[in-house]
Design an enzyme around this catalytic site. Structure first.
Site, PDB file in Angstrom:
ATOM      1  N   ASP A  97     -13.592  51.368 -20.848  1.00  0.00           N
ATOM      2  CA  ASP A  97     -13.401  52.743 -20.415  1.00  0.00           C
ATOM      3  C   ASP A  97     -12.061  52.942 -19.704  1.00  0.00           C
ATOM      4  OD1 ASP A  97     -14.151  51.162 -18.235  1.00  0.00           O
ATOM      5  OD2 ASP A  97     -15.923  52.340 -17.711  1.00  0.00           O
ATOM      6  N   ASP A 100      -7.535  49.450 -14.777  1.00  0.00           N
ATOM      7  CA  ASP A 100      -7.103  49.749 -13.412  1.00  0.00           C
ATOM      8  C   ASP A 100      -6.219  48.595 -12.937  1.00  0.00           C
ATOM      9  OD1 ASP A 100      -6.860  50.549 -10.816  1.00  0.00           O
ATOM     10  OD2 ASP A 100      -8.971  50.449 -10.308  1.00  0.00           O
ATOM     11  N   LYS A 128      -5.087  53.723 -15.384  1.00  0.00           N
ATOM     12  CA  LYS A 128      -4.799  54.297 -14.066  1.00  0.00           C
ATOM     13  C   LYS A 128      -3.425  53.868 -13.591  1.00  0.00           C
ATOM     14  CE  LYS A 128      -8.825  54.409 -11.395  1.00  0.00           C
ATOM     15  NZ  LYS A 128      -9.572  54.104 -10.167  1.00  0.00           N
ATOM     16  N   PHE A 149     -10.223  58.069  -8.556  1.00  0.00           N
ATOM     17  CA  PHE A 149     -11.473  57.489  -9.050  1.00  0.00           C
ATOM     18  C   PHE A 149     -12.126  58.553  -9.921  1.00  0.00           C
ATOM     19  CE2 PHE A 149     -15.715  55.905  -9.305  1.00  0.00           C
ATOM     20  CZ  PHE A 149     -15.493  54.545  -9.433  1.00  0.00           C
ATOM     21  N   ASP A 156     -18.972  55.619 -14.089  1.00  0.00           N
ATOM     22  CA  ASP A 156     -19.947  55.919 -13.040  1.00  0.00           C
ATOM     23  C   ASP A 156     -19.372  55.733 -11.648  1.00  0.00           C
ATOM     24  OD1 ASP A 156     -19.797  52.996 -13.199  1.00  0.00           O
ATOM     25  OD2 ASP A 156     -21.462  53.026 -11.776  1.00  0.00           O
TER      26      ASP A 156
HETATM   27  P1  XMP Z   1      -9.926  46.563 -13.547  1.00  0.00           P
HETATM   28  O1  XMP Z   1      -9.438  46.740 -12.151  1.00  0.00           O
HETATM   29  O2  XMP Z   1     -10.541  45.227 -13.767  1.00  0.00           O
HETATM   30  O3  XMP Z   1     -11.054  47.633 -13.637  1.00  0.00           O
HETATM   31  O4  XMP Z   1      -8.878  46.943 -14.588  1.00  0.00           O
HETATM   32  C1  XMP Z   1     -11.683  47.987 -14.804  1.00  0.00           C
HETATM   33  C2  XMP Z   1     -13.105  48.312 -14.510  1.00  0.00           C
HETATM   34  O5  XMP Z   1     -13.248  48.894 -13.211  1.00  0.00           O
HETATM   35  C3  XMP Z   1     -14.059  50.037 -13.222  1.00  0.00           C
HETATM   36  N1  XMP Z   1     -13.232  51.177 -12.768  1.00  0.00           N
HETATM   37  C4  XMP Z   1     -13.670  52.422 -12.641  1.00  0.00           C
HETATM   38  N2  XMP Z   1     -14.876  52.939 -12.884  1.00  0.00           N
HETATM   39  N3  XMP Z   1     -14.066  55.071 -12.271  1.00  0.00           N
HETATM   40  C5  XMP Z   1     -15.053  54.282 -12.703  1.00  0.00           C
HETATM   41  O6  XMP Z   1     -16.160  54.780 -12.931  1.00  0.00           O
HETATM   42  C6  XMP Z   1     -12.824  54.614 -12.003  1.00  0.00           C
HETATM   43  O7  XMP Z   1     -11.936  55.385 -11.631  1.00  0.00           O
HETATM   44  C7  XMP Z   1     -12.629  53.211 -12.198  1.00  0.00           C
HETATM   45  N4  XMP Z   1     -11.544  52.410 -12.045  1.00  0.00           N
HETATM   46  C8  XMP Z   1     -11.961  51.165 -12.403  1.00  0.00           C
HETATM   47  C9  XMP Z   1     -14.528  50.161 -14.650  1.00  0.00           C
HETATM   48  O8  XMP Z   1     -15.808  49.578 -14.704  1.00  0.00           O
HETATM   49  C10 XMP Z   1     -13.580  49.357 -15.486  1.00  0.00           C
HETATM   50  O9  XMP Z   1     -14.215  48.741 -16.580  1.00  0.00           O
END
Ligand code: XMP
Length: 179
Positions: A97, A100, A128, A149, A156
């Site tokens: 999805d 980040d 992001k 976020f 979620d």
């Molecule tokens: P990383 O930091 O590993 O994060 O790239 C990826 C996972 O973190 C969750 N994530 C979010 N979930 N809103 C969400 O609901 C957000 O803004 C958000 N930012 C990170 C998500 O599970 C993703 O797979």
């Protein structure tokens, strides 16, 4: 909550991603691996959009996560539910999805390579700004967003809001008062 991407924005993004994936596939067998739980419904819509390209497509799922509330814990846990594949037969695309810090996707790519996957690419709906902690970049990205976020369309906050049909910015009052 403010809508960041509407249902029609999402439809256009998904069509564009499907066209890009189909153009690069060159008739090879595609294995889409969706990261649970947030990949739904993005992965469902992406598969439907890909169906018009008539590709040999297989779908599977893996759970992976690092988030607690609105913060990355920095530690990625990966499930073991993937079926056994003869990996060299497949062009693997991991579908998530949101990108980040990038830790989740980079760990999952490494995990699949350890299992024997040779061709591995990555596709995210959203990327992001500002918090990337790894060198690695997704091969396909639907939209770049600010450092908010976001929830909806599978995303979620503590298991809430996945059902929303669009992507919305979670306001502070929600994460202070949300149940
Ligand atoms: P990383 O930091 O590993 O994060 O790239 C990826 C996972 O973190 C969750 N994530 C979010 N979930 N809103 C969400 O609901 C957000 O803004 C958000 N930012 C990170 C998500 O599970 C993703 O797979």
């Amino acid at each position: 909550m403010k809508v960041l991407l509407s249902e029609s924005d999402l439809k256009n993004i998904v069509s564009r991603l499907a066209a890009a994936i189909a153009a690069d596939c060159g008739g090879r067998r595609l294995l889409l691996v969706g990261l649970l739980k947030g990949c739904q419904p993005f992965l469902g819509d992406l598969c439907r959009a890909l169906s018009s390209y008539n590709l040999p497509l297989t779908l599977d799922y893996l759970s992976a996560g690092s988030y607690v509330g609105t913060q990355s814990s920095g530690r990625v846990t990966i499930g073991d539910q993937l079926s056994a594949y003869n990996w060299p037969d497949y062009e693997v695309i991991i579908v998530d999805d949101i990108f980040d810090t990038g830790l989740t996707l980079s760990e999952v790519v490494a995990h699949l390579r350890r299992q024997g996957a040779v061709a591995v690419r990555t596709c995210v709906l959203l990327r992001k700004a500002g918090s990337t902690r790894v060198e690695f970049k997704p091969d396909y990205c639907g939209a770049d967003i600010g450092n908010h976020f976001v929830v909806g369309y599978g995303l979620d906050f503590n298991e809430r809001y996945r059902e929303l049909p669009d992507i919305r910015v979670l306001s502070e009052e929600h994460y202070q008062g949300s149940k």
